[in-house]
Design a protein around this motif. Structure first.
Motif: not given
Length: 69
Positions: A21-25, A32-40, A15-19
């Protein structure tokens, strides 16, 4: 604008790697991510991002990503 995406990201490190990357764009966005949610859930808030590009970038890094209605 706020968009919420369903992903299959499992780990905090992924998730940190993707955040990063996305912030660079989309540097003016809040991401942010909510990895505790069933839908991640990936949540992107801002004025200058393109939802289709968010999905493309996540997909290109080996993860599923779909916009939630």
């Amino acid at each position: 604008m706020i968009e919420v995406f369903k992903t299959d990201v499992q780990r905090v490190a992924q998730a940190k790697k993707l955040v990063t990357l996305l912030l660079q764009n989309f540097p003016k966005s809040k991401i942010n991510f909510d990895l505790d949610d069933c839908d991640r859930v990936l949540r992107v808030e801002g004025e200058d991002f393109i939802p289709e590009k968010v999905m493309m970038l996540v997909n290109e890094n080996g993860f599923l990503c779909h916009m939630l209605a």
